[in-house]
Design a protein around this motif. Structure first.
Motif, PDB file in Angstrom:
ATOM      1  N   GLN A 116      -5.279  11.933   3.768  1.00 15.92           N
ATOM      2  CA  GLN A 116      -4.391  10.851   3.358  1.00 15.92           C
ATOM      3  C   GLN A 116      -5.114   9.980   2.331  1.00 15.92           C
ATOM      4  O   GLN A 116      -6.207   9.494   2.572  1.00 15.92           O
ATOM      5  N   ARG A 117      -4.465   9.796   1.181  1.00  9.62           N
ATOM      6  CA  ARG A 117      -5.028   8.967   0.113  1.00  9.62           C
ATOM      7  C   ARG A 117      -4.090   7.774  -0.102  1.00  9.62           C
ATOM      8  O   ARG A 117      -2.886   7.945  -0.196  1.00  9.62           O
ATOM      9  N   CYS A 118      -4.671   6.585  -0.164  1.00 12.26           N
ATOM     10  CA  CYS A 118      -3.872   5.363  -0.304  1.00 12.26           C
ATOM     11  C   CYS A 118      -4.371   4.553  -1.499  1.00 12.26           C
ATOM     12  O   CYS A 118      -5.549   4.582  -1.835  1.00 12.26           O
TER      13      CYS A 118
ATOM     14  N   CYS B 117       0.765   5.383   0.336  1.00  7.48           N
ATOM     15  CA  CYS B 117      -0.083   6.467   0.823  1.00  7.48           C
ATOM     16  C   CYS B 117       0.622   7.801   0.638  1.00  7.48           C
ATOM     17  O   CYS B 117       1.852   7.873   0.730  1.00  7.48           O
TER      18      CYS B 117
ATOM     19  N   GLN C 207       0.837  -1.185   0.000  1.00  9.78           N
ATOM     20  CA  GLN C 207       0.000   0.000   0.000  1.00  9.78           C
ATOM     21  C   GLN C 207       0.879   1.243   0.000  1.00  9.78           C
ATOM     22  O   GLN C 207       1.813   1.351   0.788  1.00  9.78           O
TER      23      GLN C 207
ATOM     24  N   THR D  81      -0.051  12.211   1.516  1.00 10.06           N
ATOM     25  CA  THR D  81      -0.863  13.209   2.198  1.00 10.06           C
ATOM     26  C   THR D  81      -1.026  14.410   1.276  1.00 10.06           C
ATOM     27  O   THR D  81      -0.045  14.934   0.757  1.00 10.06           O
TER      28      THR D  81
END
Length: 176
Positions: free
Chosen positions: A109-111, A42, A40, A44
């Motif tokens: 936060q995008r993952c 991630c 994963q 910001t």
């Protein structure tokens, strides 16, 4: 008593028929396999958020505009004046109440999942020498400089490679 003697003699022969010896490793190479893995990732980001707005000014303005429009209008136009006053009062009241409302920023936060291939060590191809001949096998762990062999008598005319009994510095290997 005679049966026990025979059984003991046979057990002694079996233990003589098998022995452990060590054979030097003459070559070894890693066996690498490419396997899919997911991870994963991630990040910001700074995003603009809508300001918090109040509805109180719009409500008070709408009521005040409706009352004012009702007093201004006459006859059949009284209803139309009330509606127009309420709408205008709502707009003016909302702007006055929320004139200091400014947009804010916030961290989000995008993952997302990334799939990729990764090389992994899955074993060793090992060549060892025993009785003047070289043999190859696959082992789960690095055997070091020598392997322990389990030698057993199979038959006078059968020439089979010795079986690796266990890795010297580790547990018994798996058969592949």
């Amino acid at each position: 008593m005679k049966k026990i003697s025979i059984l003991l003699a046979l057990a002694g022969l079996v233990s003589v028929a098998q022995a452990s010896e060590f054979a030097p490793v003459v070559a070894k190479s890693e066996i690498i396999k490419s396997v899919p893995v997911s991870r994963q990732v991630c990040s910001t980001e700074t995003v603009e958020a809508a300001p918090d707005r109040s509805a109180a000014g719009a409500i008070i303005g709408g009521v005040a505009g409706g009352v004012l429009g009702h007093t201004v209008g006459k006859g059949g136009g009284k209803v139309a004046a009330t509606v127009v006053g309420a709408i205008a009062g709502t707009v003016v009241g909302d702007r006055l109440d929320n004139q200091d409302a400014t947009p804010t920023t916030q961290q989000v936060q995008r993952c997302h999942t990334v799939r990729e291939q990764q090389d992994q060590l899955v074993g060793y191809r090992v060549t060892y020498e025993y009785a003047g001949k070289q043999y190859s096998t696959r082992m789960a762990r690095d055997p070091g400089d020598r392997v322990e062999l389990q030698i057993s008598v199979v038959g006078a005319d059968v020439e089979a490679p010795p079986v690796i009994y266990r890795e010297v510095d580790g547990p018994r290997p798996r058969r592949f």
